[in-house]
Design a protein around this motif. Structure first.
Motif, mmCIF file in Angstrom:
data_model
loop_
_atom_site.group_PDB
_atom_site.id
_atom_site.type_symbol
_atom_site.label_atom_id
_atom_site.label_comp_id
_atom_site.label_asym_id
_atom_site.label_seq_id
_atom_site.Cartn_x
_atom_site.Cartn_y
_atom_site.Cartn_z
ATOM 1 N N GLY A 147 68.840 54.692 152.478
ATOM 2 C CA GLY A 147 69.508 54.861 151.203
ATOM 3 C C GLY A 147 68.964 56.001 150.364
ATOM 4 N N LYS A 148 67.748 56.468 150.684
ATOM 5 C CA LYS A 148 67.161 57.576 149.922
ATOM 6 C C LYS A 148 67.607 58.924 150.499
ATOM 7 C CE LYS A 148 63.180 55.400 147.789
ATOM 8 N NZ LYS A 148 61.769 55.576 147.402
ATOM 9 N N ASP A 149 67.332 59.977 149.741
ATOM 10 C CA ASP A 149 67.706 61.317 150.179
ATOM 11 C C ASP A 149 67.022 61.671 151.497
ATOM 12 O OD1 ASP A 149 69.187 61.533 147.876
ATOM 13 O OD2 ASP A 149 67.762 62.815 146.819
ATOM 14 N N ALA A 150 67.738 62.407 152.328
ATOM 15 C CA ALA A 150 67.229 62.783 153.655
ATOM 16 C C ALA A 150 66.323 63.997 153.536
ATOM 17 C CB ALA A 150 68.385 63.041 154.604
ATOM 18 N N ASP A 151 65.171 63.784 152.922
ATOM 19 C CA ASP A 151 64.139 64.809 152.759
ATOM 20 C C ASP A 151 62.934 64.410 153.598
ATOM 21 O OD1 ASP A 151 65.805 65.829 150.801
ATOM 22 O OD2 ASP A 151 64.557 65.205 149.121
ATOM 23 N N CYS A 152 62.496 65.259 154.507
ATOM 24 C CA CYS A 152 61.302 64.946 155.266
ATOM 25 C C CYS A 152 60.664 66.209 155.815
ATOM 26 C CB CYS A 152 61.582 63.953 156.394
ATOM 27 S SG CYS A 152 62.473 64.657 157.796
ATOM 28 N N VAL A 153 59.390 66.079 156.174
ATOM 29 C CA VAL A 153 58.607 67.180 156.728
ATOM 30 C C VAL A 153 58.100 66.747 158.091
ATOM 31 C CG1 VAL A 153 56.624 68.710 156.383
ATOM 32 C CG2 VAL A 153 57.905 67.860 154.400
ATOM 33 N N ILE A 154 58.383 67.539 159.121
ATOM 34 C CA ILE A 154 57.940 67.245 160.482
ATOM 35 C C ILE A 154 56.752 68.142 160.806
ATOM 36 C CG2 ILE A 154 58.594 67.146 162.913
ATOM 37 C CD1 ILE A 154 61.496 66.841 162.034
ATOM 38 N N CYS A 155 55.628 67.523 161.180
ATOM 39 C CA CYS A 155 54.394 68.253 161.488
ATOM 40 C C CYS A 155 53.939 67.953 162.914
ATOM 41 C CB CYS A 155 53.270 67.832 160.534
ATOM 42 S SG CYS A 155 53.552 68.274 158.809
ATOM 43 N N ASP A 156 53.117 68.851 163.446
ATOM 44 C CA ASP A 156 52.459 68.544 164.717
ATOM 45 C C ASP A 156 51.197 67.723 164.434
ATOM 46 O OD1 ASP A 156 50.437 70.318 163.898
ATOM 47 O OD2 ASP A 156 51.122 71.943 165.199
ATOM 48 N N LYS A 157 50.443 67.407 165.485
ATOM 49 C CA LYS A 157 49.267 66.543 165.315
ATOM 50 C C LYS A 157 48.168 67.188 164.486
ATOM 51 C CE LYS A 157 49.850 63.644 169.410
ATOM 52 N NZ LYS A 157 49.257 63.162 170.683
ATOM 53 N N ASP A 158 48.183 68.525 164.376
ATOM 54 C CA ASP A 158 47.198 69.225 163.549
ATOM 55 C C ASP A 158 47.689 69.441 162.131
ATOM 56 O OD1 ASP A 158 45.221 69.488 165.517
ATOM 57 O OD2 ASP A 158 46.265 71.216 166.402
ATOM 58 N N LEU A 159 48.813 68.798 161.794
ATOM 59 C CA LEU A 159 49.416 68.870 160.455
ATOM 60 C C LEU A 159 49.903 70.271 160.102
ATOM 61 C CD1 LEU A 159 47.125 66.470 158.358
ATOM 62 C CD2 LEU A 159 49.135 65.941 159.739
ATOM 63 N N ASN A 160 50.382 70.985 161.100
ATOM 64 C CA ASN A 160 51.116 72.223 160.851
ATOM 65 C C ASN A 160 52.593 71.884 160.713
ATOM 66 O OD1 ASN A 160 48.827 74.083 161.299
ATOM 67 N ND2 ASN A 160 48.954 73.326 163.403
ATOM 68 N N ILE A 161 53.244 72.454 159.712
ATOM 69 C CA ILE A 161 54.655 72.154 159.478
ATOM 70 C C ILE A 161 55.519 72.811 160.557
ATOM 71 C CG2 ILE A 161 56.612 72.470 157.901
ATOM 72 C CD1 ILE A 161 54.612 72.275 155.588
ATOM 73 N N ILE A 162 56.356 72.000 161.210
ATOM 74 C CA ILE A 162 57.243 72.466 162.268
ATOM 75 C C ILE A 162 58.662 72.658 161.759
ATOM 76 C CG2 ILE A 162 58.195 71.958 164.553
ATOM 77 C CD1 ILE A 162 55.166 72.505 164.520
ATOM 78 N N LYS A 163 59.146 71.692 161.000
ATOM 79 C CA LYS A 163 60.520 71.719 160.500
ATOM 80 C C LYS A 163 60.599 70.915 159.212
ATOM 81 C CE LYS A 163 63.810 71.355 163.597
ATOM 82 N NZ LYS A 163 64.503 72.666 163.568
ATOM 83 N N VAL A 164 61.523 71.307 158.334
ATOM 84 C CA VAL A 164 61.735 70.596 157.064
ATOM 85 C C VAL A 164 63.207 70.252 156.946
ATOM 86 C CG1 VAL A 164 61.604 70.779 154.535
ATOM 87 C CG2 VAL A 164 59.828 71.835 155.956
ATOM 88 N N PHE A 165 63.486 69.022 156.532
ATOM 89 C CA PHE A 165 64.848 68.627 156.206
ATOM 90 C C PHE A 165 64.936 68.370 154.692
ATOM 91 C CE2 PHE A 165 65.011 67.708 160.711
ATOM 92 C CZ PHE A 165 66.336 67.962 161.054
ATOM 93 N N ALA A 166 65.910 68.991 154.064
ATOM 94 C CA ALA A 166 66.161 68.769 152.628
ATOM 95 C C ALA A 166 67.615 68.364 152.463
ATOM 96 C CB ALA A 166 65.863 70.035 151.831
ATOM 97 N N MET A 167 67.844 67.178 151.939
ATOM 98 C CA MET A 167 69.176 66.615 151.795
ATOM 99 C C MET A 167 69.935 66.683 153.124
ATOM 100 S SD MET A 167 69.137 65.561 148.686
ATOM 101 C CE MET A 167 70.840 65.198 148.273
ATOM 102 N N GLY A 168 69.214 66.393 154.207
ATOM 103 C CA GLY A 168 69.818 66.300 155.531
ATOM 104 C C GLY A 168 69.974 67.612 156.268
ATOM 105 N N LYS A 169 69.675 68.746 155.629
ATOM 106 C CA LYS A 169 69.811 70.038 156.279
ATOM 107 C C LYS A 169 68.459 70.544 156.743
ATOM 108 C CE LYS A 169 73.954 71.481 153.743
ATOM 109 N NZ LYS A 169 74.546 72.535 152.883
ATOM 110 N N ALA A 170 68.437 71.151 157.929
ATOM 111 C CA ALA A 170 67.192 71.613 158.523
ATOM 112 C C ALA A 170 66.842 73.016 158.064
ATOM 113 C CB ALA A 170 67.298 71.588 160.042
ATOM 114 N N TYR A 171 65.529 73.243 157.821
ATOM 115 C CA TYR A 171 65.014 74.563 157.408
ATOM 116 C C TYR A 171 63.771 74.892 158.218
ATOM 117 C CZ TYR A 171 68.201 73.919 153.498
ATOM 118 O OH TYR A 171 69.318 73.714 152.725
#
Length: 376
Positions: free
Chosen positions: A352-376
């Motif tokens: 039910g919440k906005d589709a905002d999330c941050v995808i990281c690898d195991k070393d906490l490097n950012i791989i992909k970001v989703f903001a309101m369901g769109k990938a960046y």
């Protein structure tokens, strides 16, 4: 229509373990141990094995229209770039004016917020600037909050600093009362967001506000409280009395400034002291200026910072100082969502919440970001 994140290690920011997350357009539809993609048409599947997923980060203090100017026109900074912010894992920002409430104004700040929104970010703004009485768009803080959709409070009001307009306590308490009233009428957070300098009086006005007025503590948010050891010690006492504080990323002790405290060090110290970090947030102060003054108050240099430092310092808290992931990530997700009164939409990974999330690898490097369901 659908995006399915498969086999991720999920922090909501609380640890949820291995989960699948299904987005439907701009919202989170499901979070389950296993979601069958064949049940949905036109689904984009993202393999998240060996990946960690966090809620989208919230930066509640960004000079989105630029800042600076303390050293003249050549020290003005550029406005924010949506691509850079999103790549930093930040999906929600609150824009703010600083020292310059003359050549920059609330109309320009609002327009910049709308532009960034069109480029993928969720945006809010504060009315006002350093000065008291504050600059507004409609004539008052109260009416700005009621009639301007993006205005969630006033700030950054400058205290304990050579750039302060030296307001009397009566002016600050009246401003807080107006903001509180605007918050009640509009259903918004109604933050009075204070820029804290290094002067000895520090958080004196903040203690008076929570002790001498009936305005709830949730309306006051002092920032830059890790600027000096004395100010940070005051902030610890302020937390103990139920207040909120905002740490600033980018304060790194060096030969020129030995008295500041790095945000990750401050977080670790608060945890070691047994302080509830649920009322602690952290922001980048990005796109504003970082002026250096000589003993006569003249600007001798000026720099600016990127939103990238926000997660860089959270990652340092986790990897270098052993701060639990849940506590560290809450400081830039769940906690600011609560402070900004956005927790029904932001700050955690829930259906039910906005589709905002941050995808990281195991070393906490950012791989992909989703903001309101769109990938960046």
């Amino acid at each position: 229509m659908f995006t399915l994140l498969k086999d991720a290690t999920v922090y909501s920011p609380e640890y949820l373990g291995k989960k699948d997350i299904l987005f439907c357009f701009d919202r989170i539809a499901l979070i389950e141990e296993s979601i069958n993609a064949s049940n949905f048409k036109a689904v984009n599947i993202v393999d998240c094995r060996d990946r960690i997923i966090f809620p989208g980060f919230i930066d509640l203090h960004v000079h989105i229209a630029g800042g600076g100017g303390e050293g003249g026109y050549t020290t003005r900074t550029l406005s924010a770039n949506a691509t850079d912010i999103l790549k930093s894992g930040i999906t929600t920002v609150a824009g703010i004016l600083g020292a310059d409430g003359v050549t920059r104004n609330i109309a320009g700040l609002y327009a910049q917020a709308k532009q960034l929104e069109g480029q993928g970010l969720t945006t809010y703004i504060y009315t006002g600037s350093y000065q008291v009485p504050p600059v507004t768009l409609t004539g008052s803080v109260q009416s700005d909050m009621v009639f301007i959709d993006k205005v969630i409070g006033v700030g950054e009001i400058c205290l304990a600093d050579s750039r302060s307009f030296e307001p009397a306590f009566s002016e600050i308490s009246r401003l807080a009362a107006q903001t509180r009233n605007g918050a009640m009428l509009s259903g918004k957070a109604g933050l009075v967001h204070f820029h804290m300098g290094a002067a000895d009086n520090g958080l004196d006005y903040l203690f008076r506000l929570i002790r001498e007025t009936m305005i709830p503590k949730t309306h006051f948010l002092p920032t830059h409280v890790n600027r000096t050891h004395k100010l940070f010690n005051q902030a610890v006492e302020y937390l103990k009395e139920g207040g909120l504080i905002d740490l600033t990323a980018g304060f790194i002790p060096n030969e020129a400034d030995k008295d500041c405290i790095a945000s990750y060090t401050a977080i670790k110290q608060l945890i070691d002291l047994g302080i509830d970090t649920g009322r602690v947030t952290m922001s980048s102060d990005a796109y504003g200026s970082v002026p250096v003054f000589d003993e006569k108050g003249n600007v001798i240099s000026s720099d600016t910072v990127s939103t990238k430092i926000l997660f860089d310092e959270i990652r340092a808290a986790i990897k270098d100082l052993g701060v639990p992931i849940e506590k560290a990530i809450s400081i830039i997700t769940k906690n600011p969502a609560g402070v900004l009164k956005l927790y029904n939409r932001k700050g955690s990974l829930e259906a039910g919440k906005d589709a905002d999330c941050v995808i990281c690898d195991k070393d906490l490097n950012i791989i992909k970001v989703f903001a309101m369901g769109k990938a960046y």
